[in-house]
Design a protein around this motif. Structure first.
Motif, PDB file in Angstrom:
ATOM      1  N   THR A 270      73.044  -4.821  50.849  1.00 45.72           N
ATOM      2  CA  THR A 270      71.915  -4.609  49.946  1.00 45.72           C
ATOM      3  C   THR A 270      71.043  -3.451  50.413  1.00 45.72           C
ATOM      4  O   THR A 270      70.489  -2.727  49.587  1.00 45.72           O
ATOM      5  N   ARG A 271      70.956  -3.264  51.711  1.00 50.46           N
ATOM      6  CA  ARG A 271      70.130  -2.172  52.240  1.00 50.46           C
ATOM      7  C   ARG A 271      70.677  -0.803  51.834  1.00 50.46           C
ATOM      8  O   ARG A 271      69.919   0.094  51.482  1.00 50.46           O
ATOM      9  N   CYS A 272      72.006  -0.642  51.902  1.00 42.90           N
ATOM     10  CA  CYS A 272      72.576   0.666  51.579  1.00 42.90           C
ATOM     11  C   CYS A 272      73.215   0.692  50.192  1.00 42.90           C
ATOM     12  O   CYS A 272      73.705   1.738  49.763  1.00 42.90           O
ATOM     13  N   ASN A 273      73.203  -0.454  49.490  1.00 39.46           N
ATOM     14  CA  ASN A 273      73.762  -0.551  48.144  1.00 39.46           C
ATOM     15  C   ASN A 273      75.193  -0.021  48.111  1.00 39.46           C
ATOM     16  O   ASN A 273      75.578   0.739  47.222  1.00 39.46           O
ATOM     17  N   ALA A 274      75.961  -0.423  49.108  1.00 39.59           N
ATOM     18  CA  ALA A 274      77.352   0.040  49.220  1.00 39.59           C
ATOM     19  C   ALA A 274      78.109  -0.929  50.120  1.00 39.59           C
ATOM     20  O   ALA A 274      77.551  -1.904  50.609  1.00 39.59           O
ATOM     21  N   GLY A 275      79.395  -0.626  50.306  1.00 40.30           N
ATOM     22  CA  GLY A 275      80.226  -1.451  51.162  1.00 40.30           C
ATOM     23  C   GLY A 275      80.713  -2.707  50.485  1.00 40.30           C
ATOM     24  O   GLY A 275      81.148  -3.644  51.152  1.00 40.30           O
ATOM     25  N   PHE A 276      80.666  -2.726  49.152  1.00 39.77           N
ATOM     26  CA  PHE A 276      81.141  -3.896  48.426  1.00 39.77           C
ATOM     27  C   PHE A 276      82.649  -4.008  48.614  1.00 39.77           C
ATOM     28  O   PHE A 276      83.349  -3.014  48.766  1.00 39.77           O
ATOM     29  N   ALA A 277      83.159  -5.228  48.544  1.00 37.59           N
ATOM     30  CA  ALA A 277      84.548  -5.463  48.915  1.00 37.59           C
ATOM     31  C   ALA A 277      85.509  -5.617  47.737  1.00 37.59           C
ATOM     32  O   ALA A 277      86.692  -5.343  47.875  1.00 37.59           O
ATOM     33  N   SER A 278      85.022  -6.054  46.589  1.00 33.43           N
ATOM     34  CA  SER A 278      85.911  -6.406  45.487  1.00 33.43           C
ATOM     35  C   SER A 278      85.532  -5.662  44.214  1.00 33.43           C
ATOM     36  O   SER A 278      84.351  -5.374  43.981  1.00 33.43           O
TER      37      SER A 278
END
Length: 154
Positions: free
Chosen positions: A37-45
């Motif tokens: 949530t802090r970087c709004n990235a790194g989602f997995a799916s």
């Protein structure tokens, strides 16, 4: 004496160490969520790119490698690979009725090794540093398992 009661100081030691390790596993998951949530990235799916209250404007670059998030995922995976073995070996160890000092050295030693492993991973220390703390924890689990096995075989 029933070995699996809080009246047994060895079991109390196990309960403290095990509870701390369960909190470590769960906390690491929340750390990953925080980082996402802090970087709004790194989602997995792929479905993570659907618009919603927390992601009103999804972008394709939100999925995929993000070292800030992935580092936390790797720490979480490492916890999930190591802490469950401690939880099982520790409980078996308690049933072997070891001395309190041995139980405290091994169980609290494992907790301390995992804390230092976390710090080393989170602060990007060398593999050798992380491996040192992994090795300490691994040896503790092996000792507890062998102790329990030896007690069961005698």
């Amino acid at each position: 004496m029933n070995l699996l009661t809080l009246e047994n100081p060895v079991f109390s030691t196990y309960v403290i160490a095990a509870a701390l390790m369960v909190l470590k596993i769960m906390g690491q998951g929340w750390m990953t969520v925080y980082r996402m949530t802090r970087c709004n990235a790194g989602f997995a799916s792929p479905e993570d790119l659907r618009a919603g209250p927390l992601n009103k404007s999804p972008r394709p670059d939100q999925i995929g490698p993000n070292d800030y998030v992935d580092r936390s995922r790797r720490m979480h995976r490492n916890d999930l690979e190591n802490i469950p073995a401690f939880l099982v070996a520790g409980l078996l160890f308690v049933t072997a009725d070891p001395s309190l000092i041995l139980a405290q050295v091994l169980m609290y030693g494992f907790v301390i090794a995992r804390i230092f492993h976390f710090i080393a991973y989170a602060t990007q220390r060398s593999h050798e540093t992380r491996a040192t703390f992994y090795t300490i924890g691994s040896v503790v689990v092996i000792i507890m398992a062998l102790y329990a096995l030896g007690a069961a075989l005698i």
